[in-house]
Design a protein around this motif. Structure first.
Motif, PDB file in Angstrom:
ATOM      1  N   UNK A   1      -4.745   2.196  12.976  1.00 41.81           N
ATOM      2  CA  UNK A   1      -4.161   2.515  11.680  1.00 41.81           C
ATOM      3  C   UNK A   1      -5.182   2.217  10.584  1.00 41.81           C
ATOM      4  N   UNK A   2      -5.202   3.095   9.537  1.00 39.63           N
ATOM      5  CA  UNK A   2      -5.977   2.776   8.333  1.00 39.63           C
ATOM      6  C   UNK A   2      -5.069   2.009   7.369  1.00 39.63           C
ATOM      7  N   UNK A   3      -5.621   0.978   6.710  1.00 42.97           N
ATOM      8  CA  UNK A   3      -4.860   0.124   5.804  1.00 42.97           C
ATOM      9  C   UNK A   3      -5.461   0.187   4.405  1.00 42.97           C
TER      10      UNK A   3
ATOM     11  N   UNK B   1      -5.266   8.148  -0.554  1.00 43.51           N
ATOM     12  CA  UNK B   1      -5.646   7.195   0.497  1.00 43.51           C
ATOM     13  C   UNK B   1      -6.994   6.549   0.167  1.00 43.51           C
ATOM     14  N   UNK B   2      -7.037   5.210   0.306  1.00 42.88           N
ATOM     15  CA  UNK B   2      -8.269   4.442   0.074  1.00 42.88           C
ATOM     16  C   UNK B   2      -8.314   3.329   1.114  1.00 42.88           C
ATOM     17  N   UNK B   3      -8.948   3.615   2.236  1.00 37.23           N
ATOM     18  CA  UNK B   3      -8.966   2.677   3.346  1.00 37.23           C
ATOM     19  C   UNK B   3      -9.841   1.472   3.040  1.00 37.23           C
ATOM     20  N   UNK B   4      -9.291   0.262   3.251  1.00 42.01           N
ATOM     21  CA  UNK B   4     -10.022  -0.982   3.073  1.00 42.01           C
ATOM     22  C   UNK B   4     -10.117  -1.789   4.368  1.00 42.01           C
ATOM     23  N   UNK B   5      -9.293  -1.414   5.370  1.00 39.51           N
ATOM     24  CA  UNK B   5      -9.325  -2.134   6.646  1.00 39.51           C
ATOM     25  C   UNK B   5      -8.727  -1.247   7.731  1.00 39.51           C
TER      26      UNK B   5
ATOM     27  N   UNK C   1      -9.689  -5.300  10.862  1.00 39.17           N
ATOM     28  CA  UNK C   1     -11.117  -5.324  10.496  1.00 39.17           C
ATOM     29  C   UNK C   1     -11.308  -4.754   9.092  1.00 39.17           C
ATOM     30  N   UNK C   2     -11.814  -5.522   8.134  1.00 41.37           N
ATOM     31  CA  UNK C   2     -12.193  -4.949   6.830  1.00 41.37           C
ATOM     32  C   UNK C   2     -13.341  -3.963   7.027  1.00 41.37           C
ATOM     33  N   UNK C   3     -13.248  -2.822   6.359  1.00 43.28           N
ATOM     34  CA  UNK C   3     -14.290  -1.802   6.526  1.00 43.28           C
ATOM     35  C   UNK C   3     -14.754  -1.310   5.161  1.00 43.28           C
TER      36      UNK C   3
END
Length: 320
Positions: free
Chosen positions: A186-188, A217-221, A160-162
């Motif tokens: 998991x954060x992606x 860290x820079x979560x995108x999904x 899921x893109x967030x």
């Protein structure tokens, strides 16, 4: 016989004839009065009384006509001039009255609009003694604007893109999973590389975890492994509950903010699995890392700091 001669009586001379009265006097007077009325009629102010000689001129002019004076033209002229003077006097007088009323109305309105309160001559003079400066009134700090939560729902395995509410930077996510087998989140990053294992459990789960707690860290999904429905609600840090030293409590994984001074923190936990307490402020610090129940007191850094708790049971914290 004497002659009795009487002296002859001389016949008296007949009296000199009395010249007849001039018959042109009335007509002349009527003409003069008419001219006077005409002059007064055209002058504002005297026009209010010009009607008197005007009427007199008209009457005298008519008299000369009725009595057949030898100068009837004067009588006619006097009557005409008197009539014209009367009309002109009425017109001029009306103009004066109307103009005066309008002027009074304007003066009254100007006076009402431009009247300023007069300053009394008895107004007390300002004191030359210096007075204490007024204390500033307390101001209410503006309420900070808190970014709205972002919510994502689904069922089963998903990528899921967030978008984090505050953009890049730390955040907190409340996650629920209602499956019966392994539930992992998991954060992606932007390249779909795994960054941090936020949740890893078997069966149902509910808890709040930290996201992007490291500057790299820079979560995108999010990569979600589940065999049931799930929900992820990402919060701004500004929306988290905070404490300053008074006791704070919770159950399970949670994220809170500490805003007090440095001190000693009394911490308890009654869970059966891993119990860890991380603080992120001026530095990151692992305050507690145990398995099962825990009771102890640890050094606590001053706030503001983000406190991340990992637990599967009830816990408490009190900073003294």
């Amino acid at each position: 016989m004497s002659d009795n001669t009487n002296p002859p009586v001389l016949a008296s001379e007949p009296p000199a004839p009395i010249p007849p009265a001039s018959k042109g006097g009335v007509s002349k007077a009527a003409l003069v009065v008419g001219i006077v009325a005409a002059v007064l009629a055209v002058i504002p102010g005297p026009s209010f009384v010009a009607f008197i000689p005007a009427i007199v001129a008209i009457v005298l002019g008519l008299v000369t006509l009725i009595r057949k004076h030898p100068t009837p033209k004067r009588g006619i002229a006097a009557s005409v001039i008197g009539a014209i003077a009367l009309i002109v006097a009425i017109i001029v007088s009306l103009v004066v009255i109307i103009g005066g009323a309008a002027g009074l109305s304007k003066v009254s309105s100007d006076s009402a609009a431009g009247t300023k309160p007069s300053t009394s001559s008895t107004e007390p003079k300002a004191s030359t003694t210096p007075s204490a400066a007024p204390s500033p009134e307390p101001t209410t700090p503006a309420t900070p604007v808190v970014a709205a939560d972002t919510v994502y729902t689904g069922t089963g395995d998903s990528v899921v893109p967030v978008v984090l509410p505050d953009g890049d930077g730390p955040a907190a996510a409340t996650i629920t999973g209602n499956g019966s087998s392994n539930f992992a989140v998991w954060s992606l990053d932007a390249s779909m590389a795994q960054q941090d294992l936020l949740v890893n459990t078997i069966g149902a789960y509910t808890g709040t975890v930290g996201m992007d707690l490291k500057t790299s860290q820079h979560t995108k999904a999010l990569q979600i492994t589940s065999n049931g429905p799930w929900t992820v609600t990402i919060h701004s840090l500004a929306s988290l509950r905070a404490f300053t030293g008074n006791a704070t409590t919770g159950t399970g994984d949670d994220v809170v903010i500490y805003r007090g001074a440095a001190g000693a923190a009394a911490i308890t936990n009654t869970g059966s699995s891993n119990f860890a307490v991380w603080t992120y402020g001026s530095r990151s610090n692992l305050a507690v890392n145990e398995i099962g129940a825990y009771t102890g007191t640890v050094v606590w850094q001053k706030g503001p700091s983000l406190v991340v708790v990992t637990s599967d049971g009830p816990w408490t914290m009190t900073v003294n």
